[in-house]
Design a protein around this motif. Structure first.
Motif, PDB file in Angstrom:
ATOM      1  N   VAL A 260       0.835  -1.196   0.000  1.00  0.00           N
ATOM      2  CA  VAL A 260       0.000   0.000   0.000  1.00  0.00           C
ATOM      3  C   VAL A 260       0.873   1.250   0.000  1.00  0.00           C
ATOM      4  O   VAL A 260       2.049   1.204   0.372  1.00  0.00           O
ATOM      5  N   GLU A 261       0.302   2.357  -0.420  1.00  0.00           N
ATOM      6  CA  GLU A 261       0.978   3.644  -0.309  1.00  0.00           C
ATOM      7  C   GLU A 261       0.891   4.136   1.123  1.00  0.00           C
ATOM      8  O   GLU A 261      -0.135   3.953   1.800  1.00  0.00           O
ATOM      9  N   SER A 262       1.957   4.755   1.604  1.00  0.00           N
ATOM     10  CA  SER A 262       1.990   5.272   2.962  1.00  0.00           C
ATOM     11  C   SER A 262       2.509   6.711   2.934  1.00  0.00           C
ATOM     12  O   SER A 262       2.843   7.244   1.882  1.00  0.00           O
ATOM     13  N   GLY A 263       2.564   7.352   4.094  1.00  0.00           N
ATOM     14  CA  GLY A 263       3.138   8.691   4.167  1.00  0.00           C
ATOM     15  C   GLY A 263       2.272   9.773   3.551  1.00  0.00           C
ATOM     16  O   GLY A 263       1.047   9.653   3.479  1.00  0.00           O
ATOM     17  N   SER A 264       2.921  10.828   3.074  1.00  0.00           N
ATOM     18  CA  SER A 264       2.206  12.047   2.682  1.00  0.00           C
ATOM     19  C   SER A 264       1.211  11.832   1.545  1.00  0.00           C
ATOM     20  O   SER A 264       0.175  12.495   1.488  1.00  0.00           O
ATOM     21  N   ARG A 265       1.499  10.913   0.628  1.00  0.00           N
ATOM     22  CA  ARG A 265       0.546  10.671  -0.466  1.00  0.00           C
ATOM     23  C   ARG A 265      -0.736  10.024   0.065  1.00  0.00           C
ATOM     24  O   ARG A 265      -1.832  10.328  -0.404  1.00  0.00           O
ATOM     25  N   ALA A 266      -0.611   9.126   1.020  1.00  0.00           N
ATOM     26  CA  ALA A 266      -1.794   8.512   1.616  1.00  0.00           C
ATOM     27  C   ALA A 266      -2.531   9.502   2.523  1.00  0.00           C
ATOM     28  O   ALA A 266      -3.742   9.404   2.698  1.00  0.00           O
ATOM     29  N   TRP A 267      -1.792  10.468   3.073  1.00  0.00           N
ATOM     30  CA  TRP A 267      -2.389  11.440   3.981  1.00  0.00           C
ATOM     31  C   TRP A 267      -3.050  12.612   3.254  1.00  0.00           C
ATOM     32  O   TRP A 267      -3.715  13.436   3.879  1.00  0.00           O
ATOM     33  N   GLY A 268      -2.820  12.723   1.942  1.00  0.00           N
ATOM     34  CA  GLY A 268      -3.427  13.806   1.174  1.00  0.00           C
ATOM     35  C   GLY A 268      -2.701  15.126   1.285  1.00  0.00           C
ATOM     36  O   GLY A 268      -3.287  16.185   1.034  1.00  0.00           O
ATOM     37  N   ILE A 269      -1.405  15.104   1.607  1.00  0.00           N
ATOM     38  CA  ILE A 269      -0.638  16.349   1.725  1.00  0.00           C
ATOM     39  C   ILE A 269       0.667  16.269   0.932  1.00  0.00           C
ATOM     40  O   ILE A 269       1.667  16.881   1.294  1.00  0.00           O
ATOM     41  N   ALA A 270       0.639  15.533  -0.159  1.00  0.00           N
ATOM     42  CA  ALA A 270       1.849  15.369  -0.975  1.00  0.00           C
ATOM     43  C   ALA A 270       1.854  16.349  -2.143  1.00  0.00           C
ATOM     44  O   ALA A 270       0.807  16.708  -2.673  1.00  0.00           O
ATOM     45  N   SER A 271       3.037  16.761  -2.527  1.00  0.00           N
ATOM     46  CA  SER A 271       3.210  17.503  -3.770  1.00  0.00           C
ATOM     47  C   SER A 271       3.576  16.516  -4.869  1.00  0.00           C
ATOM     48  O   SER A 271       3.782  15.330  -4.611  1.00  0.00           O
ATOM     49  N   LYS A 272       3.663  16.989  -6.090  1.00  0.00           N
ATOM     50  CA  LYS A 272       4.031  16.102  -7.204  1.00  0.00           C
ATOM     51  C   LYS A 272       5.428  15.536  -7.018  1.00  0.00           C
ATOM     52  O   LYS A 272       5.747  14.462  -7.542  1.00  0.00           O
ATOM     53  N   GLU A 273       6.281  16.262  -6.291  1.00  0.00           N
ATOM     54  CA  GLU A 273       7.668  15.828  -6.102  1.00  0.00           C
ATOM     55  C   GLU A 273       7.848  14.895  -4.908  1.00  0.00           C
ATOM     56  O   GLU A 273       8.941  14.406  -4.664  1.00  0.00           O
ATOM     57  N   SER A 274       6.792  14.655  -4.160  1.00  0.00           N
ATOM     58  CA  SER A 274       6.908  13.795  -2.975  1.00  0.00           C
ATOM     59  C   SER A 274       7.268  12.366  -3.364  1.00  0.00           C
ATOM     60  O   SER A 274       6.869  11.877  -4.431  1.00  0.00           O
ATOM     61  N   ASP A 275       8.010  11.705  -2.484  1.00  0.00           N
ATOM     62  CA  ASP A 275       8.342  10.298  -2.706  1.00  0.00           C
ATOM     63  C   ASP A 275       7.085   9.436  -2.664  1.00  0.00           C
ATOM     64  O   ASP A 275       6.087   9.788  -2.026  1.00  0.00           O
ATOM     65  N   TYR A 276       7.167   8.304  -3.339  1.00  0.00           N
ATOM     66  CA  TYR A 276       6.173   7.248  -3.175  1.00  0.00           C
ATOM     67  C   TYR A 276       6.690   6.335  -2.062  1.00  0.00           C
ATOM     68  O   TYR A 276       7.743   5.710  -2.199  1.00  0.00           O
ATOM     69  N   ASP A 277       5.973   6.305  -0.953  1.00  0.00           N
ATOM     70  CA  ASP A 277       6.379   5.503   0.202  1.00  0.00           C
ATOM     71  C   ASP A 277       5.551   4.225   0.217  1.00  0.00           C
ATOM     72  O   ASP A 277       4.434   4.192   0.757  1.00  0.00           O
ATOM     73  N   VAL A 278       6.089   3.181  -0.355  1.00  0.00           N
ATOM     74  CA  VAL A 278       5.373   1.909  -0.477  1.00  0.00           C
ATOM     75  C   VAL A 278       5.758   1.000   0.685  1.00  0.00           C
ATOM     76  O   VAL A 278       6.936   0.784   0.951  1.00  0.00           O
ATOM     77  N   ARG A 279       4.740   0.495   1.366  1.00  0.00           N
ATOM     78  CA  ARG A 279       4.972  -0.398   2.501  1.00  0.00           C
ATOM     79  C   ARG A 279       4.233  -1.714   2.260  1.00  0.00           C
ATOM     80  O   ARG A 279       3.118  -1.723   1.742  1.00  0.00           O
ATOM     81  N   PHE A 280       4.855  -2.817   2.657  1.00  0.00           N
ATOM     82  CA  PHE A 280       4.235  -4.112   2.382  1.00  0.00           C
ATOM     83  C   PHE A 280       4.523  -5.104   3.494  1.00  0.00           C
ATOM     84  O   PHE A 280       5.424  -4.913   4.315  1.00  0.00           O
ATOM     85  N   ILE A 281       3.710  -6.149   3.533  1.00  0.00           N
ATOM     86  CA  ILE A 281       3.875  -7.271   4.453  1.00  0.00           C
ATOM     87  C   ILE A 281       4.087  -8.518   3.605  1.00  0.00           C
ATOM     88  O   ILE A 281       3.375  -8.725   2.618  1.00  0.00           O
ATOM     89  N   TYR A 282       5.065  -9.319   3.969  1.00  0.00           N
ATOM     90  CA  TYR A 282       5.392 -10.487   3.148  1.00  0.00           C
ATOM     91  C   TYR A 282       5.539 -11.729   4.019  1.00  0.00           C
ATOM     92  O   TYR A 282       5.682 -11.652   5.237  1.00  0.00           O
ATOM     93  N   ILE A 283       5.505 -12.883   3.352  1.00  0.00           N
ATOM     94  CA  ILE A 283       5.615 -14.161   4.055  1.00  0.00           C
ATOM     95  C   ILE A 283       6.605 -15.071   3.335  1.00  0.00           C
ATOM     96  O   ILE A 283       6.660 -15.106   2.102  1.00  0.00           O
ATOM     97  N   HIS A 284       7.410 -15.795   4.121  1.00  0.00           N
ATOM     98  CA  HIS A 284       8.356 -16.774   3.588  1.00  0.00           C
ATOM     99  C   HIS A 284       7.669 -18.126   3.409  1.00  0.00           C
ATOM    100  O   HIS A 284       6.576 -18.351   3.955  1.00  0.00           O
ATOM    101  N   PRO A 285       8.305 -19.035   2.691  1.00  0.00           N
ATOM    102  CA  PRO A 285       7.798 -20.419   2.638  1.00  0.00           C
ATOM    103  C   PRO A 285       7.819 -21.053   4.028  1.00  0.00           C
ATOM    104  O   PRO A 285       8.527 -20.606   4.932  1.00  0.00           O
ATOM    105  N   VAL A 286       7.076 -22.135   4.184  1.00  0.00           N
ATOM    106  CA  VAL A 286       6.929 -22.781   5.486  1.00  0.00           C
ATOM    107  C   VAL A 286       8.274 -23.167   6.078  1.00  0.00           C
ATOM    108  O   VAL A 286       8.527 -22.979   7.282  1.00  0.00           O
TER     109      VAL A 286
END
Length: 265
Positions: free
Chosen positions: A24-50
């Protein structure tokens, strides 16, 4: 940019031999206060094999890494948490993961994990834990607002954290993440509200990074920090322990993602 991000996440799956449960997107873009130059802050949850989890060696720092982080490149900041780390933090009512669960856009959600996790939010919600987190963020940003020129985003981050605290105080629930949504429910005078809206516009549209300190903001932040300090002192309530439900969700996710059939003892 959406396709670039999804492709990058798929590459992470291949190179690290994991599966992304939620991104998902996180940070200022998700908060609605980003400018066009703001970073894309992508955060994720992952799982390894058993097999990654079936080991006599303990997990943790120095043993097994529980984060995946890529160097920031072309305004793209991507990092993720291993699922058991995420679940332990969720159990502690960690605001970061609770914000991810409310963020958009969602880049990946191929499994039922996050939908099931959302059903357990009431089990982990602990006002004092969340308030302490947001108060600390407000304090850190306010400390940087004492010079002749200060960062616009420091004001916005401090204000947003205070708004989240006020939301918890008013509604006793996990606050929304969008800045304007929080602002709409704040009981503040018209002058202050107008100044805040102008500040957001200057960040989003004028791309202003620094400004002179604004006394009305400083006074408001100081007053609210003082008020919240007294409020949180008198806040009580025991934490629930949803470990059994989270263990069950972890095992169910392993089965769903890797199509493994095993018995948990």
């Amino acid at each position: 940019m959406y396709e670039v991000i999804v492709n990058q996440l798929k590459q992470i799956e291949r190179s690290h031999h994991v599966k992304v449960l939620f991104a998902v997107e996180s940070g200022s873009r998700a908060w609605g206060i980003a400018s066009k130059e703001s970073d894309y802050d992508v955060r994720f949850i992952y799982i390894h094999p058993v097999d990654w989890y079936l080991t006599i060696d303990p997990q943790g720092i120095g043993k097994k890494r529980d984060v995946i982080e890529l160097p920031i490149h072309d305004h793209l900041d991507i990092s993720g948490w291993e699922v058991t780390k995420a679940l332990r933090l969720f159990r502690k009512c960690n605001p970061s993961i609770l914000e991810w669960m409310r963020s958009s856009p969602i880049y990946l959600q191929p499994y039922s994990f996050i939908s099931k996790l959302r059903l357990l939010e009431d089990e982990v919600f602990h006002p004092k834990s969340m308030l302490s987190h947001y108060i600390q963020i407000a304090k850190q940003n306010y400390a940087s607002l004492q010079g002749e020129n200060v960062k616009v985003k420091s004001y916005l981050y401090a204000l947003r954290s205070l708004f989240a605290c006020k939301w918890i105080e008013q509604f006793n629930e996990i606050p929304p993440i969008h800045f304007q949504h929080l602002l709409s429910q704040m009981k503040i005078n018209g002058k202050l509200r107008n100044e805040i809206e102008q500040l957001v516009k200057s960040k989003v549209f004028d791309k202003r990074e620094t400004i002179r300190p604004i006394p009305i903001f400083n006074d408001y932040i100081e007053h609210e920090l003082y008020s919240l300090k007294d409020y949180i002192k008198n806040l009580y309530g025991e934490k629930n322990d949803p470990t059994v439900q989270l263990d069950k969700l972890f095992r169910e996710t392993l089965r769903e993602v890797w199509n493994e059939k095993f018995d948990a003892f």
